[in-house]
Enzyme design. Sequence first.
Site, PDB file in Angstrom:
ATOM      1  N   CYS A   1       4.470   1.841  11.957  1.00  0.00           N
ATOM      2  CA  CYS A   1       5.418   2.634  11.133  1.00  0.00           C
ATOM      3  C   CYS A   1       5.994   3.606  12.053  1.00  0.00           C
ATOM      4  CB  CYS A   1       4.647   3.150   9.783  1.00  0.00           C
ATOM      5  SG  CYS A   1       3.765   1.754   9.175  1.00  0.00           S
TER       6      CYS A   1
ATOM      7  N   SER B   1      -3.569  -3.550   0.640  1.00  0.00           N
ATOM      8  CA  SER B   1      -2.533  -4.186   1.047  1.00  0.00           C
ATOM      9  C   SER B   1      -2.836  -5.657   1.459  1.00  0.00           C
ATOM     10  CB  SER B   1      -1.708  -3.321   2.225  1.00  0.00           C
ATOM     11  OG  SER B   1      -0.291  -4.120   2.725  1.00  0.00           O
ATOM     12  N   ALA B   2      -2.080  -6.647   1.230  1.00  0.00           N
ATOM     13  CA  ALA B   2      -2.324  -7.812   1.305  1.00  0.00           C
ATOM     14  C   ALA B   2      -1.849  -8.232   2.799  1.00  0.00           C
ATOM     15  CB  ALA B   2      -1.570  -9.032   0.193  1.00  0.00           C
ATOM     16  N   HIS B   3      -0.955  -7.836   3.383  1.00  0.00           N
ATOM     17  CA  HIS B   3      -0.613  -8.301   4.779  1.00  0.00           C
ATOM     18  C   HIS B   3      -1.455  -7.928   5.815  1.00  0.00           C
ATOM     19  CE1 HIS B   3       1.878  -4.968   6.738  1.00  0.00           C
ATOM     20  NE2 HIS B   3       1.832  -4.526   5.470  1.00  0.00           N
TER      21      HIS B   3
ATOM     22  N   ASN C   1      -5.804   3.293  11.014  1.00  0.00           N
ATOM     23  CA  ASN C   1      -4.911   2.310  11.462  1.00  0.00           C
ATOM     24  C   ASN C   1      -4.805   2.274  12.795  1.00  0.00           C
ATOM     25  OD1 ASN C   1      -3.536   4.464  10.127  1.00  0.00           O
ATOM     26  ND2 ASN C   1      -1.713   3.490  11.203  1.00  0.00           N
TER      27      ASN C   1
ATOM     28  N   ALA D   1       0.964  -1.192   0.181  1.00  0.00           N
ATOM     29  CA  ALA D   1      -0.199  -0.040   0.196  1.00  0.00           C
ATOM     30  C   ALA D   1       0.830   1.404   0.021  1.00  0.00           C
ATOM     31  CB  ALA D   1      -0.941   0.069   1.153  1.00  0.00           C
ATOM     32  N   THR D   2       2.086   1.481   0.627  1.00  0.00           N
ATOM     33  CA  THR D   2       2.936   2.447   0.587  1.00  0.00           C
ATOM     34  C   THR D   2       3.213   2.702  -0.841  1.00  0.00           C
ATOM     35  OG1 THR D   2       3.943   1.856   2.723  1.00  0.00           O
ATOM     36  CG2 THR D   2       5.129   3.250   1.206  1.00  0.00           C
TER      37      THR D   2
ATOM     38  N   GLN E   1      -6.966  -0.639   5.966  1.00  0.00           N
ATOM     39  CA  GLN E   1      -7.662  -1.274   7.072  1.00  0.00           C
ATOM     40  C   GLN E   1      -9.214  -1.883   6.850  1.00  0.00           C
ATOM     41  OE1 GLN E   1      -6.036  -2.192   9.653  1.00  0.00           O
ATOM     42  NE2 GLN E   1      -4.001  -0.970   9.499  1.00  0.00           N
TER      43      GLN E   1
HETATM   44  C1  LIG Z   1      -0.106  -0.525   6.643  1.00  0.00           C
HETATM   45  C2  LIG Z   1      -0.837   0.562   6.071  1.00  0.00           C
HETATM   46  C3  LIG Z   1      -0.373   1.231   4.865  1.00  0.00           C
HETATM   47  C4  LIG Z   1       1.016   0.640   4.404  1.00  0.00           C
HETATM   48  O1  LIG Z   1       0.649  -0.656   3.570  1.00  0.00           O
HETATM   49  P1  LIG Z   1       2.061  -1.450   3.304  1.00  0.00           P
HETATM   50  O2  LIG Z   1       1.461  -2.673   2.528  1.00  0.00           O
HETATM   51  O3  LIG Z   1       2.813  -1.970   4.846  1.00  0.00           O
HETATM   52  O4  LIG Z   1       2.985  -0.651   2.594  1.00  0.00           O
HETATM   53  C5  LIG Z   1      -0.953   2.244   4.412  1.00  0.00           C
HETATM   54  N1  LIG Z   1      -2.170   2.621   4.992  1.00  0.00           N
HETATM   55  C6  LIG Z   1      -2.758   2.253   5.826  1.00  0.00           C
HETATM   56  C7  LIG Z   1      -4.009   2.787   6.621  1.00  0.00           C
HETATM   57  C8  LIG Z   1      -2.047   1.317   6.668  1.00  0.00           C
HETATM   58  O5  LIG Z   1      -2.643   0.653   7.851  1.00  0.00           O
END
Ligand SMILES: *Cc1c(COP(=O)(O)O)cnc(C)c1O
Length: 397
Positions: A332, A205-207, A157, A77-78, A185
């Site tokens: 982060c 984001s998958a994780h 988040n 997602a970044t 989220q």
């Molecule tokens: C975790 C997160 C991101 C970043 O996602 P990554 O895949 O870890 O780079 C961006 N926005 C929100 C709201 C998040 O919780």
Amino acid sequence: MDKMVNLPVYLDNNATTPCDPRVADAIWPFFTRYFGNAGSRDHAYGWEALAAVDIAREQLAGLINAHPHEIVFTSGATESVNLALKGVLEAYRSKGNHIITVATEHKAVLDTCAHLEKNGARISYLPVDQHGLVDPNLVAASIEPATVLICVMHANNETGVLQPVEAIGQLAKDRNVLFFCDAVQSVGKTPVDVQALNADLLSISAHKMYGPKGIGALFVRRRDPRVSLMAQMDGGAQEKGRRSGTLNVPGIVGLGKAAALALQEMETDRTRTAALMQKLEKALQQQAGAVVNGSLQHRLSHVSNCRFEGISSSSLIAAIGKEIAVSTGSACTSGTTEPSHVLLAMGLTEAAARSSIRFSAGRFTTEAEIDHVIEVLLRAINTIRKQEQGQPITAHS
Ligand SMILES: *Cc1c(COP(=O)(O)O)cnc(C)c1O
């Protein structure tokens, strides 16, 4: 999932979720048997890989009511956020250089905005109220002729607070401004429909949804309106030129499988984790005087950001760390000593922000774990309160 002994109970699912074993099983053959490059058009190895990517693209599109062609796979997602903000600003330079966002966004958004500001963009950072909510009227009032993008996250988040994104999407559409929603989220946890949201871009984001790390996606609307995007990665023109680089086939297969599972299990997961969180939250409110940060109505039901007056979250986390894995906020930014920018924006004092902890349950959280967490937390809080009769702390400035 078999529980690993000697590891703390995991209540930090907003930082990352475990990979669902069914996702891991789906991925495995794509490292070894089906290892082809999805861009290889001349042999079966490439065809197999491409077929798997196509299925995953449909699975993910299905989860958010998008068309498969509107999905751009990224490294997470970044990257999706960077592509959305930088890509739109560059593509719409002739229209203007103004972006509207919110003070409580994820660092991926805020740091990208800071970078763009250094290069001449103008960013409006809108405030939130004490519940963590941004006022759609304020968003509307901030639109200028030069505004190219409105960027508001779906679920926060740190607090789980859900922004009024339907209203914001509608007003963005009415005013002919693109709307980008960071839905990391919420996707897979609560229904997310890019049509209902009028989202033009949306990050995933998958994780954070029981898939592997290092893979994500950006939804990019292809009609009504068709979103233009300047690629931020140049090379082999994969993903229709929007994101070059050999496709991460195992990751993409995992993201697709995670999306398919989420579609099936979202409601069951939601009901179960909501009950677990309610049990935890009630116990902490009634027996430890915890105060919940953020809107109680507009919130993801598996997240609880709690404030324990007079107790520093770092000392509490140190006391329970062997038994409970939680965090003070964003993974982060934790590790820095800065209090949460999200809680400060909601009007909490620094001391109140520093006495807050985020609990986030997930698909694999059990009731026995929650019972254990309640017991450990109450014991630790009582011990700390007895030890240090600290200064009283006021909640709001
Ligand atoms: C975790 C997160 C991101 C970043 O996602 P990554 O895949 O870890 O780079 C961006 N926005 C929100 C709201 C998040 O919780």
